[in-house]
Design a protein around this motif. Structure first.
Motif, PDB file in Angstrom:
ATOM      1  N   TYR A  24      15.268  -5.332  20.778  1.00  0.00           N
ATOM      2  CA  TYR A  24      15.847  -5.429  19.438  1.00  0.00           C
ATOM      3  C   TYR A  24      17.340  -5.714  19.506  1.00  0.00           C
ATOM      4  CZ  TYR A  24      11.669  -3.914  16.941  1.00  0.00           C
ATOM      5  OH  TYR A  24      10.408  -3.858  16.396  1.00  0.00           O
ATOM      6  N   LEU A  25      18.017  -5.122  20.462  1.00  0.00           N
ATOM      7  CA  LEU A  25      19.438  -5.365  20.631  1.00  0.00           C
ATOM      8  C   LEU A  25      19.704  -6.820  20.970  1.00  0.00           C
ATOM      9  CD1 LEU A  25      22.325  -4.066  20.960  1.00  0.00           C
ATOM     10  CD2 LEU A  25      21.775  -3.884  23.388  1.00  0.00           C
ATOM     11  N   HIS A  26      18.910  -7.355  21.856  1.00  0.00           N
ATOM     12  CA  HIS A  26      19.091  -8.744  22.253  1.00  0.00           C
ATOM     13  C   HIS A  26      18.745  -9.695  21.117  1.00  0.00           C
ATOM     14  CE1 HIS A  26      18.258 -12.578  24.295  1.00  0.00           C
ATOM     15  NE2 HIS A  26      19.104 -12.162  25.209  1.00  0.00           N
ATOM     16  N   GLY A  27      17.731  -9.372  20.359  1.00  0.00           N
ATOM     17  CA  GLY A  27      17.361 -10.253  19.263  1.00  0.00           C
ATOM     18  C   GLY A  27      18.376 -10.253  18.136  1.00  0.00           C
ATOM     19  N   THR A  28      19.039  -9.117  17.914  1.00  0.00           N
ATOM     20  CA  THR A  28      20.010  -9.030  16.829  1.00  0.00           C
ATOM     21  C   THR A  28      21.365  -9.567  17.232  1.00  0.00           C
ATOM     22  OG1 THR A  28      18.852  -7.051  16.082  1.00  0.00           O
ATOM     23  CG2 THR A  28      21.014  -7.460  15.132  1.00  0.00           C
ATOM     24  N   PHE A  29      21.764  -9.300  18.461  1.00  0.00           N
ATOM     25  CA  PHE A  29      23.089  -9.695  18.935  1.00  0.00           C
ATOM     26  C   PHE A  29      22.944 -10.645  20.125  1.00  0.00           C
ATOM     27  CE2 PHE A  29      23.499  -5.611  16.913  1.00  0.00           C
ATOM     28  CZ  PHE A  29      24.593  -5.765  16.099  1.00  0.00           C
ATOM     29  N   ALA A  30      22.214 -11.732  19.929  1.00  0.00           N
ATOM     30  CA  ALA A  30      21.943 -12.648  21.030  1.00  0.00           C
ATOM     31  C   ALA A  30      23.208 -13.336  21.509  1.00  0.00           C
ATOM     32  CB  ALA A  30      20.919 -13.688  20.594  1.00  0.00           C
ATOM     33  N   ARG A  84      28.274  -9.476  26.104  1.00  0.00           N
ATOM     34  CA  ARG A  84      28.825  -8.226  26.639  1.00  0.00           C
ATOM     35  C   ARG A  84      27.951  -7.039  26.247  1.00  0.00           C
ATOM     36  NH1 ARG A  84      32.619 -11.438  24.527  1.00  0.00           N
ATOM     37  NH2 ARG A  84      34.345 -12.158  25.858  1.00  0.00           N
ATOM     38  N   LEU A  85      27.483  -7.051  25.013  1.00  0.00           N
ATOM     39  CA  LEU A  85      26.639  -5.955  24.534  1.00  0.00           C
ATOM     40  C   LEU A  85      25.288  -5.955  25.246  1.00  0.00           C
ATOM     41  CD1 LEU A  85      27.235  -3.802  22.367  1.00  0.00           C
ATOM     42  CD2 LEU A  85      25.841  -5.140  20.794  1.00  0.00           C
ATOM     43  N   VAL A  86      24.725  -7.136  25.416  1.00  0.00           N
ATOM     44  CA  VAL A  86      23.442  -7.245  26.118  1.00  0.00           C
ATOM     45  C   VAL A  86      23.586  -6.823  27.574  1.00  0.00           C
ATOM     46  CG1 VAL A  86      21.628  -8.828  26.822  1.00  0.00           C
ATOM     47  CG2 VAL A  86      22.655  -9.046  24.556  1.00  0.00           C
ATOM     48  N   ALA A  87      24.692  -7.205  28.211  1.00  0.00           N
ATOM     49  CA  ALA A  87      24.920  -6.824  29.608  1.00  0.00           C
ATOM     50  C   ALA A  87      25.067  -5.314  29.750  1.00  0.00           C
ATOM     51  CB  ALA A  87      26.162  -7.536  30.142  1.00  0.00           C
ATOM     52  N   ALA A  88      25.729  -4.667  28.810  1.00  0.00           N
ATOM     53  CA  ALA A  88      25.875  -3.220  28.859  1.00  0.00           C
ATOM     54  C   ALA A  88      24.514  -2.535  28.721  1.00  0.00           C
ATOM     55  CB  ALA A  88      26.827  -2.745  27.774  1.00  0.00           C
ATOM     56  N   GLY A  89      23.678  -3.034  27.818  1.00  0.00           N
ATOM     57  CA  GLY A  89      22.340  -2.467  27.687  1.00  0.00           C
ATOM     58  C   GLY A  89      21.499  -2.672  28.935  1.00  0.00           C
ATOM     59  N   ALA A 109      25.495   2.316  22.098  1.00  0.00           N
ATOM     60  CA  ALA A 109      25.046   3.597  21.551  1.00  0.00           C
ATOM     61  C   ALA A 109      25.226   3.661  20.041  1.00  0.00           C
ATOM     62  CB  ALA A 109      25.811   4.736  22.230  1.00  0.00           C
ATOM     63  N   ALA A 110      26.233   2.951  19.528  1.00  0.00           N
ATOM     64  CA  ALA A 110      26.459   2.952  18.081  1.00  0.00           C
ATOM     65  C   ALA A 110      25.509   1.999  17.354  1.00  0.00           C
ATOM     66  CB  ALA A 110      27.911   2.569  17.781  1.00  0.00           C
ATOM     67  N   THR A 111      24.978   1.001  18.062  1.00  0.00           N
ATOM     68  CA  THR A 111      24.121   0.002  17.418  1.00  0.00           C
ATOM     69  C   THR A 111      22.679   0.463  17.354  1.00  0.00           C
ATOM     70  OG1 THR A 111      25.587  -1.743  18.237  1.00  0.00           O
ATOM     71  CG2 THR A 111      23.402  -2.403  17.474  1.00  0.00           C
ATOM     72  N   ILE A 112      22.165   0.990  18.454  1.00  0.00           N
ATOM     73  CA  ILE A 112      20.784   1.478  18.520  1.00  0.00           C
ATOM     74  C   ILE A 112      20.797   2.872  19.141  1.00  0.00           C
ATOM     75  CG2 ILE A 112      19.744  -0.824  18.701  1.00  0.00           C
ATOM     76  CD1 ILE A 112      19.495  -0.348  21.702  1.00  0.00           C
ATOM     77  N   PRO A 113      19.792   3.700  18.851  1.00  0.00           N
ATOM     78  CA  PRO A 113      19.717   5.034  19.498  1.00  0.00           C
ATOM     79  C   PRO A 113      19.267   4.910  20.947  1.00  0.00           C
ATOM     80  CG  PRO A 113      17.850   4.717  18.043  1.00  0.00           C
ATOM     81  CD  PRO A 113      18.741   3.528  17.830  1.00  0.00           C
ATOM     82  N   PHE A 153      10.000   4.512  20.375  1.00  0.00           N
ATOM     83  CA  PHE A 153      10.198   3.324  21.199  1.00  0.00           C
ATOM     84  C   PHE A 153      10.782   3.693  22.564  1.00  0.00           C
ATOM     85  CE2 PHE A 153      10.632   0.022  17.572  1.00  0.00           C
ATOM     86  CZ  PHE A 153       9.262   0.085  17.391  1.00  0.00           C
ATOM     87  N   THR A 154      10.367   2.951  23.571  1.00  0.00           N
ATOM     88  CA  THR A 154      10.960   3.089  24.892  1.00  0.00           C
ATOM     89  C   THR A 154      12.199   2.201  24.994  1.00  0.00           C
ATOM     90  OG1 THR A 154       9.485   1.380  25.764  1.00  0.00           O
ATOM     91  CG2 THR A 154       8.771   3.681  25.967  1.00  0.00           C
ATOM     92  N   LEU A 155      12.896   2.313  26.111  1.00  0.00           N
ATOM     93  CA  LEU A 155      14.168   1.625  26.250  1.00  0.00           C
ATOM     94  C   LEU A 155      13.999   0.111  26.282  1.00  0.00           C
ATOM     95  CD1 LEU A 155      17.201   2.044  26.589  1.00  0.00           C
ATOM     96  CD2 LEU A 155      16.851   2.150  29.059  1.00  0.00           C
ATOM     97  N   THR A 156      12.939  -0.389  26.890  1.00  0.00           N
ATOM     98  CA  THR A 156      12.748  -1.830  26.963  1.00  0.00           C
ATOM     99  C   THR A 156      12.564  -2.448  25.574  1.00  0.00           C
ATOM    100  OG1 THR A 156      10.402  -1.385  27.374  1.00  0.00           O
ATOM    101  CG2 THR A 156      11.801  -1.811  29.279  1.00  0.00           C
ATOM    102  N   ILE A 157      11.831  -1.758  24.709  1.00  0.00           N
ATOM    103  CA  ILE A 157      11.651  -2.273  23.340  1.00  0.00           C
ATOM    104  C   ILE A 157      12.954  -2.187  22.574  1.00  0.00           C
ATOM    105  CG2 ILE A 157      10.317  -2.054  21.222  1.00  0.00           C
ATOM    106  CD1 ILE A 157       8.132  -0.718  22.789  1.00  0.00           C
ATOM    107  N   GLY A 158      13.690  -1.090  22.728  1.00  0.00           N
ATOM    108  CA  GLY A 158      14.963  -0.958  22.033  1.00  0.00           C
ATOM    109  C   GLY A 158      15.971  -2.019  22.453  1.00  0.00           C
ATOM    110  N   LEU A 159      16.046  -2.320  23.748  1.00  0.00           N
ATOM    111  CA  LEU A 159      16.962  -3.361  24.208  1.00  0.00           C
ATOM    112  C   LEU A 159      16.523  -4.736  23.742  1.00  0.00           C
ATOM    113  CD1 LEU A 159      17.739  -2.188  27.841  1.00  0.00           C
ATOM    114  CD2 LEU A 159      19.123  -1.918  25.779  1.00  0.00           C
TER     115      LEU A 159
END
Length: 301
Positions: free
Chosen positions: A256-262, A266-271, A88-92, A248-254
């Motif tokens: 970006y999360l995966h691409g930045t913090f590949a 743990r962060l990817v699993a939470a998303g 939640a702190a990394t992406i909206p 953006f929808t949730l799939t696009i936001g996640l």
């Protein structure tokens, strides 16, 4: 007491009969067959549910735990929700989830209403060209989405709906498969019921809303689940039509999360858990209707 009564042995007690295991048709099932079925079911359960449970376990592990240990540890030593806070702190993520919820809800409403109306018209009404219309829906299922995505984007741009949630919803508002599911459900309804309602003076709309539609709630739940899952998990079309990050929808936001913090699994699993949780809640609420199947039009005594 006579001599014969003294010599005659006492009758033996009947041995207790072993419990008989039968299937749904009354046929006897051997114990080893039943055990083999349960082994196969457990194997399928492990293959389908296992990855999600592993992602859930990874999302609850702290930064000091080794998620790549050998042999792997399934249960976290010190469960924590800190990874969800970091997402939640990394992406909206909640804004993205709200956009996905809007798209999925609109997709469910349009598919349920449109598929029910179209399916009833294909199954119960008599008019010229009905078979051709059914064939058109069948052929529409054979067209891959990737083959028409450019035409869809051009249409949305000409209508001024690109970079909007309406543009995301509109191409999937009524699915061909959902229409055929509703058609098959309405076909299972006995014609005698509608004929009796017609004799009583009910028009087409009254027969649809009061007789046909309440009898196919199970199929309607199937359509709702499929529509919600398709809209919630869709990635390609929202990625093409949306350019404003606030939409953006949730799939696009996640993504970006995966691409930045590949490297931060743990962060990817939470998303991932955040994205899957609404699907589990929806299925839990509609499962009693879902398992009725698409053949729910029959009369029950």
């Amino acid at each position: 007491m006579s001599v014969l009564e003294k010599v005659r042995p006492a009758p033996r007690a009947a041995a207790p009969r072993e419990p008989r295991i039968t299937d749904e048709h009354g046929r006897r099932v051997r114990v080893w067959e039943l055990a083999w079925r349960y082994v196969l079911l457990l194997a399928v359960l492990a293959l389908t549910v296992g990855p999600f449970l592993w992602q859930l376990s990874t999302s609850l592990k702290g930064p000091t735990e080794d998620i790549f240990s050998s042999p792997p540890r399934f249960l976290p030593e010190h469960p924590t929700l800190h990874n969800y806070e970091r997402v939640a702190a990394t992406i909206p993520v909640w804004d993205y989830a709200l956009n996905s919820l809007k798209v999925a809800t609109a997709n469910v409403v349009t598919n349920c209403v449109g598929s029910a109306l179209a399916g009833y018209a294909l199954a119960r009404l008599r008019y010229r060209g009905r078979r051709a219309a059914t064939l058109a829906f069948i052929l529409a299922m054979l067209v891959p989405v990737e083959g028409i995505v450019i035409a869809q984007f051009t249409t949305m741009r000409e209508l001024g709906l690109n970079n909007s949630l309406v543009g995301v919803v509109l191409p999937g508002a009524i699915g061909a498969m959902n229409v055929l599911l509703m058609r098959n459900a309405f076909l299972n309804l006995p014609y005698e019921i509608e004929e009796a309602a017609f004799v009583d003076g009910a028009n087409v709309w009254q027969r649809f809303t009061r007789i046909a539609l309440p009898a196919v709630k199970g199929t309607l739940a199937v359509v709702a689940i499929f529509a919600f899952m398709g809209a919630w998990d869709d990635f390609l079309w929202p990625l093409i039509v949306l350019s404003d990050p606030s939409r953006f929808t949730l799939t696009i936001g996640l993504n970006y999360l995966h691409g930045t913090f590949a490297n931060d699994e743990r962060l990817v699993a939470a998303g991932t858990v955040i994205a899957v949780a609404p699907l589990l809640v929806l299925f839990a609420c509609l499962q009693r209707y879902f398992f009725r199947g698409v053949g729910e039009g029959a009369v029950k005594g």
